[in-house]
Design a protein around this motif. Structure first.
Motif, mmCIF file in Angstrom:
data_model
loop_
_atom_site.group_PDB
_atom_site.id
_atom_site.type_symbol
_atom_site.label_atom_id
_atom_site.label_comp_id
_atom_site.label_asym_id
_atom_site.label_seq_id
_atom_site.Cartn_x
_atom_site.Cartn_y
_atom_site.Cartn_z
ATOM 1 N N ALA A 1 0.855 -1.191 0.000
ATOM 2 C CA ALA A 1 0.000 0.000 0.000
ATOM 3 C C ALA A 1 0.892 1.244 0.000
ATOM 4 C CB ALA A 1 -0.885 -0.009 1.242
ATOM 5 N N THR A 2 0.331 2.357 -0.404
ATOM 6 C CA THR A 2 1.049 3.637 -0.321
ATOM 7 C C THR A 2 0.362 4.507 0.735
ATOM 8 O OG1 THR A 2 -0.325 4.567 -2.038
ATOM 9 C CG2 THR A 2 1.725 3.524 -2.752
ATOM 10 N N GLY A 3 0.744 5.756 0.808
ATOM 11 C CA GLY A 3 0.091 6.686 1.747
ATOM 12 C C GLY A 3 1.035 7.071 2.869
ATOM 13 N N ARG A 4 0.623 8.084 3.589
ATOM 14 C CA ARG A 4 1.497 8.643 4.631
ATOM 15 C C ARG A 4 1.706 7.666 5.776
ATOM 16 N NH1 ARG A 4 0.235 14.497 6.256
ATOM 17 N NH2 ARG A 4 2.485 14.716 6.280
ATOM 18 N N THR A 5 0.671 6.884 6.096
ATOM 19 C CA THR A 5 0.768 5.940 7.210
ATOM 20 C C THR A 5 1.917 4.953 7.006
ATOM 21 O OG1 THR A 5 -1.646 6.057 7.238
ATOM 22 C CG2 THR A 5 -0.634 4.366 8.619
ATOM 23 N N MET A 6 2.196 4.622 5.752
ATOM 24 C CA MET A 6 3.166 3.558 5.466
ATOM 25 C C MET A 6 4.623 4.040 5.504
ATOM 26 S SD MET A 6 1.247 1.036 5.203
ATOM 27 C CE MET A 6 -0.552 1.031 5.297
ATOM 28 N N GLN B 1 -7.361 11.085 13.248
ATOM 29 C CA GLN B 1 -8.277 11.278 12.107
ATOM 30 C C GLN B 1 -8.814 9.952 11.582
ATOM 31 O OE1 GLN B 1 -5.045 11.632 12.127
ATOM 32 N NE2 GLN B 1 -4.122 10.955 10.219
ATOM 33 N N LYS B 2 -8.220 8.833 12.030
ATOM 34 C CA LYS B 2 -8.703 7.510 11.586
ATOM 35 C C LYS B 2 -9.581 6.827 12.650
ATOM 36 C CE LYS B 2 -6.610 7.657 7.619
ATOM 37 N NZ LYS B 2 -5.385 7.003 7.234
ATOM 38 N N ALA B 3 -9.732 7.453 13.820
ATOM 39 C CA ALA B 3 -10.412 6.769 14.938
ATOM 40 C C ALA B 3 -11.844 6.369 14.583
ATOM 41 C CB ALA B 3 -10.384 7.662 16.180
ATOM 42 N N GLY C 1 -13.243 5.166 4.418
ATOM 43 C CA GLY C 1 -13.482 3.755 4.764
ATOM 44 C C GLY C 1 -12.919 2.795 3.747
ATOM 45 N N HIS C 2 -12.145 3.324 2.782
ATOM 46 C CA HIS C 2 -11.683 2.442 1.714
ATOM 47 C C HIS C 2 -10.474 1.598 2.102
ATOM 48 C CE1 HIS C 2 -9.119 6.030 0.006
ATOM 49 N NE2 HIS C 2 -8.392 5.317 0.845
ATOM 50 N N ILE C 3 -10.347 0.443 1.437
ATOM 51 C CA ILE C 3 -9.083 -0.298 1.346
ATOM 52 C C ILE C 3 -8.732 -0.274 -0.137
ATOM 53 C CG2 ILE C 3 -9.080 -1.750 3.406
ATOM 54 C CD1 ILE C 3 -10.601 -3.911 1.838
ATOM 55 N N LEU D 1 -1.545 -2.076 -4.379
ATOM 56 C CA LEU D 1 -3.010 -2.061 -4.421
ATOM 57 C C LEU D 1 -3.568 -1.210 -5.550
ATOM 58 C CD1 LEU D 1 -3.699 -1.487 -0.638
ATOM 59 C CD2 LEU D 1 -4.630 -3.387 -1.972
ATOM 60 N N ASP D 2 -2.874 -0.089 -5.847
ATOM 61 C CA ASP D 2 -3.550 0.877 -6.709
ATOM 62 C C ASP D 2 -2.583 1.850 -7.373
ATOM 63 O OD1 ASP D 2 -2.944 2.131 -4.275
ATOM 64 O OD2 ASP D 2 -5.015 2.092 -3.601
ATOM 65 N N GLU D 3 -3.109 2.570 -8.348
ATOM 66 C CA GLU D 3 -2.336 3.615 -9.043
ATOM 67 C C GLU D 3 -3.317 4.614 -9.642
ATOM 68 O OE1 GLU D 3 -0.060 5.746 -9.539
ATOM 69 O OE2 GLU D 3 1.576 4.440 -10.218
HETATM 70 C C1 F6R Z 1 -2.941 3.485 -0.958
HETATM 71 C C2 F6R Z 1 -4.160 2.862 -0.457
HETATM 72 C C3 F6R Z 1 -5.094 3.610 0.425
HETATM 73 C C4 F6R Z 1 -4.409 4.170 1.679
HETATM 74 C C5 F6R Z 1 -5.400 4.961 2.530
HETATM 75 C C6 F6R Z 1 -4.733 5.596 3.731
HETATM 76 O O1 F6R Z 1 -2.218 2.597 -1.769
HETATM 77 O O2 F6R Z 1 -4.404 1.757 -0.797
HETATM 78 O O3 F6R Z 1 -6.151 2.773 0.787
HETATM 79 O O4 F6R Z 1 -3.881 3.116 2.422
HETATM 80 O O5 F6R Z 1 -5.995 5.956 1.755
HETATM 81 O O6 F6R Z 1 -3.850 6.579 3.277
HETATM 82 P P1 F6R Z 1 -2.946 7.420 4.316
HETATM 83 O O7 F6R Z 1 -1.999 6.481 4.896
HETATM 84 O O8 F6R Z 1 -2.259 8.454 3.452
HETATM 85 O O9 F6R Z 1 -3.887 8.000 5.304
#
Ligand code: F6R
Length: 282
Positions: free
Chosen positions: A35-40, A202-204, A137-139, A66-68
């Motif tokens: 996965a990408t995103g700031r959390t990772m 913000q994810k709680a 709420g997405h994955i 997962l995505d692009e």
């Molecule tokens: C990205 C992905 C998304 C992120 C989600 C959280 O590849 O699959 O589902 O995991 O949007 O993103 P962050 O970590 O930026 O809050």
């Protein structure tokens, strides 16, 4: 599903890194969903550190993201391909031919999506899928009302996702692409194991809905409740609205996998604060 609550975002990421490292050592040709995103970001930093210290070999590992975003070439600095290169791929000994992301610049998106599904199948399926949760709420990019049996396809993103991802586009939600290719919920559910990392206040709300709420396509992360082996790792801030935290803590104290983690952590094998032995005063 099991939920692990760690005291901080760093410790949550460190535990997820430990699971990935354990699975990769046990099976060097692991098919790893990413996965990408700031959390990772901290998690990938931790995997890079383990690799640099000689504790993690990616030479046979195969990855599927997962995505692009649609409309970006793999070399575009805003593409998820470039995110992965910067966060992980170019810092470890992974064979670039074994790293896969959907091609968002394809002229034939439908064929590209089918090709992605075929490649995953030809690798024998995903062994371990890493996931974040979006505020929508997405994955992956399975936005509300995505079919829980969906496969890799193109998807329109929601305004909540524009807001969440604006930070990667100079803070401007209007610059976030409107469409993306994403693995489907059905594709994700076929992974052998799923591990979710969600941190921050913000994810709680969405974590509580996904974990303790009803299974609904309005919150596609809730479909993970159907998965036979899914671990959700959160920090205290993201756990704030969970009702059954005491039970989750009990699980962490009693499941053998987490006992192993805690023991390694005590010995200082795992990143994070290992308990220091008190030096005896003389
Ligand atoms: C990205 C992905 C998304 C992120 C989600 C959280 O590849 O699959 O589902 O995991 O949007 O993103 P962050 O970590 O930026 O809050």
């Amino acid at each position: 599903m099991e939920v692990i609550v760690r005291p901080s975002a760093d410790e949550a990421a460190s535990l997820v890194a430990w699971v990935i490292a354990k699975e990769l050592r046990a099976r060097p040709q692991l098919v790893l969903g990413l996965a990408t995103g700031r959390t990772m970001e901290h998690l990938y930093g931790e995997l890079v550190r383990l690799h640099r210290e000689g504790q993690l070999d990616f030479s046979l590992c195969r990855t599927f993201n997962l995505d692009e975003y649609i409309g970006f070439s793999p070399s575009d600095p805003h593409s998820y391909r470039q995110y992965m290169e910067n966060q992980l791929f170019r810092h470890v000994n992974i064979d670039p031919r074994n790293t896969h992301l959907p091609d968002g610049s394809s002229k034939d998106i439908k064929t590209e999506c089918q090709h992605y599904e075929d490649m995953i199948r030809d690798c024998g399926g995903i062994d371990l899928q890493l996931l974040g949760i979006g505020t929508a709420g997405h994955i992956g990019f399975n936005e509300p009302l995505s079919a829980l049996r969906s496969r890799t396809r193109d998807k329109a993103l929601t305004p909540a996702t524009f807001e969440q991802n604006a930070v990667m586009f100079g803070g401007n939600p209007d610059k976030v692409p409107r469409r993306a290719i994403t693995m489907g919920v059905g594709t994700i559910l076929e992974s052998h194991r799923c591990i979710v990392l969600a941190t921050g206040s913000q994810k709680a709300e969405i974590v509580a809905k996904a974990v303790e709420g009803p299974i609904t396509s309005m919150v596609t992360a809730s479909a993970l409740q159907l998965h036979a082996h899914c671990t959700v790792v959160v920090d205290e801030a993201a756990a704030a609205e969970l009702q059954c935290k005491d039970y989750y803590r009990w699980i962490f104290e009693n499941e053998p996998e987490w006992t192993e983690y805690r023991e390694e952590r005590e010995k200082g094998v795992v990143a994070g604060k290992a308990k220091k032995k008190r030096s005896r005063r003389v």
